[in-house]
Scaffold this motif. Structure first.
Motif, PDB file in Angstrom:
ATOM      1  N   SER A 115       1.938   2.141   3.546  1.00 53.19           N
ATOM      2  CA  SER A 115       2.999   1.261   4.034  1.00 53.19           C
ATOM      3  C   SER A 115       4.354   1.677   3.454  1.00 53.19           C
ATOM      4  O   SER A 115       5.354   1.759   4.169  1.00 53.19           O
ATOM      5  N   MET A 116       4.373   1.955   2.147  1.00 52.10           N
ATOM      6  CA  MET A 116       5.627   2.405   1.521  1.00 52.10           C
ATOM      7  C   MET A 116       6.058   3.737   2.118  1.00 52.10           C
ATOM      8  O   MET A 116       7.245   3.953   2.374  1.00 52.10           O
ATOM      9  N   GLY A 117       5.093   4.622   2.340  1.00 52.93           N
ATOM     10  CA  GLY A 117       5.401   5.926   2.920  1.00 52.93           C
ATOM     11  C   GLY A 117       6.020   5.796   4.302  1.00 52.93           C
ATOM     12  O   GLY A 117       7.013   6.459   4.617  1.00 52.93           O
ATOM     13  N   ARG A 118       5.432   4.938   5.132  1.00 55.97           N
ATOM     14  CA  ARG A 118       5.998   4.730   6.479  1.00 55.97           C
ATOM     15  C   ARG A 118       7.416   4.174   6.389  1.00 55.97           C
ATOM     16  O   ARG A 118       8.307   4.605   7.108  1.00 55.97           O
ATOM     17  N   ARG A 119       7.605   3.223   5.498  1.00 55.18           N
ATOM     18  CA  ARG A 119       8.917   2.591   5.358  1.00 55.18           C
ATOM     19  C   ARG A 119       9.978   3.608   4.926  1.00 55.18           C
ATOM     20  O   ARG A 119      11.118   3.556   5.375  1.00 55.18           O
ATOM     21  N   LEU A 120       9.572   4.531   4.052  1.00 49.73           N
ATOM     22  CA  LEU A 120      10.525   5.519   3.528  1.00 49.73           C
ATOM     23  C   LEU A 120      10.528   6.827   4.308  1.00 49.73           C
ATOM     24  O   LEU A 120      11.313   7.724   4.011  1.00 49.73           O
ATOM     25  N   GLY A 121       9.620   6.951   5.277  1.00 50.42           N
ATOM     26  CA  GLY A 121       9.538   8.199   6.042  1.00 50.42           C
ATOM     27  C   GLY A 121       8.981   9.341   5.224  1.00 50.42           C
ATOM     28  O   GLY A 121       9.384  10.495   5.385  1.00 50.42           O
ATOM     29  N   ARG A 122       8.039   9.024   4.340  1.00 48.81           N
ATOM     30  CA  ARG A 122       7.414  10.014   3.454  1.00 48.81           C
ATOM     31  C   ARG A 122       5.909   9.917   3.541  1.00 48.81           C
ATOM     32  O   ARG A 122       5.366   8.856   3.853  1.00 48.81           O
ATOM     33  N   PRO A 123       5.196  10.996   3.208  1.00 49.52           N
ATOM     34  CA  PRO A 123       3.737  10.913   3.161  1.00 49.52           C
ATOM     35  C   PRO A 123       3.291  10.023   1.999  1.00 49.52           C
ATOM     36  O   PRO A 123       3.977   9.934   0.964  1.00 49.52           O
ATOM     37  N   ALA A 124       2.141   9.401   2.146  1.00 51.63           N
ATOM     38  CA  ALA A 124       1.594   8.558   1.078  1.00 51.63           C
ATOM     39  C   ALA A 124       1.382   9.360  -0.200  1.00 51.63           C
ATOM     40  O   ALA A 124       1.539   8.832  -1.301  1.00 51.63           O
ATOM     41  N   SER A 137       0.831  -1.207   0.000  1.00 48.75           N
ATOM     42  CA  SER A 137       0.000   0.000   0.000  1.00 48.75           C
ATOM     43  C   SER A 137       0.867   1.259   0.000  1.00 48.75           C
ATOM     44  O   SER A 137       2.041   1.232   0.407  1.00 48.75           O
ATOM     45  N   LEU A 138       0.260   2.365  -0.433  1.00 45.82           N
ATOM     46  CA  LEU A 138       0.979   3.645  -0.454  1.00 45.82           C
ATOM     47  C   LEU A 138       1.404   4.052   0.952  1.00 45.82           C
ATOM     48  O   LEU A 138       2.524   4.518   1.163  1.00 45.82           O
ATOM     49  N   LYS A 163       2.376   8.421  -4.036  1.00 50.99           N
ATOM     50  CA  LYS A 163       1.403   8.397  -5.124  1.00 50.99           C
ATOM     51  C   LYS A 163       1.862   9.262  -6.290  1.00 50.99           C
ATOM     52  O   LYS A 163       1.766   8.858  -7.451  1.00 50.99           O
ATOM     53  N   ARG A 164       2.398  10.442  -5.998  1.00 52.31           N
ATOM     54  CA  ARG A 164       2.894  11.319  -7.078  1.00 52.31           C
ATOM     55  C   ARG A 164       4.037  10.662  -7.841  1.00 52.31           C
ATOM     56  O   ARG A 164       4.170  10.824  -9.038  1.00 52.31           O
ATOM     57  N   GLU A 165       4.876   9.935  -7.119  1.00 51.42           N
ATOM     58  CA  GLU A 165       6.008   9.286  -7.774  1.00 51.42           C
ATOM     59  C   GLU A 165       5.539   8.153  -8.689  1.00 51.42           C
ATOM     60  O   GLU A 165       6.095   7.944  -9.748  1.00 51.42           O
TER      61      GLU A 165
END
Length: 99
Positions: free
Chosen positions: A83-92, A80-81, A96-98
């Motif tokens: 989950s990836m955001g948490r892993r990378l320390g970024r907002p979802a 999920s967006l 999504k923009r990437e």
């Protein structure tokens, strides 16, 4: 009236606007013409412009190549967006923009 002197009166003008005066009266109160006062008001869209943009957290660094690779891996794995955001320390939303 010199440009520097005129510009120095802008903060006083906006203070008068905040106090509820109409642009022409605020202009008169700080010693500028009604035309000048209306121009300042119109150029700012009727809202006092900020002196500078607030920068609470500072500029976020751009995504690195490694971040982009991690996003690609996450997409292919069905992650999920959020989950990836948490892993990378970024907002979802950044993830999504990437994508």
């Amino acid at each position: 009236m010199g440009r520097a002197l005129l510009q120095s009166r802008k903060p006083l003008f906006w203070e008068q606007i905040r106090n509820g005066l109409l642009p022409e009266h605020a202009g008169r109160a700080v010693g500028v013409s009604a035309t000048c006062a209306h121009r300042w008001f119109r150029q700012a869209g009727g809202v006092k412009p900020r002196a500078s943009k607030p920068n609470i957290t500072g500029p976020r660094p751009r995504l690195t190549l490694q971040d982009r690779i991690e996003i690609q891996v996450g997409v292919h794995a069905g992650e999920s967006l959020r989950s990836m955001g948490r892993r990378l320390g970024r907002p979802a939303s950044t993830i999504k923009r990437e994508i």
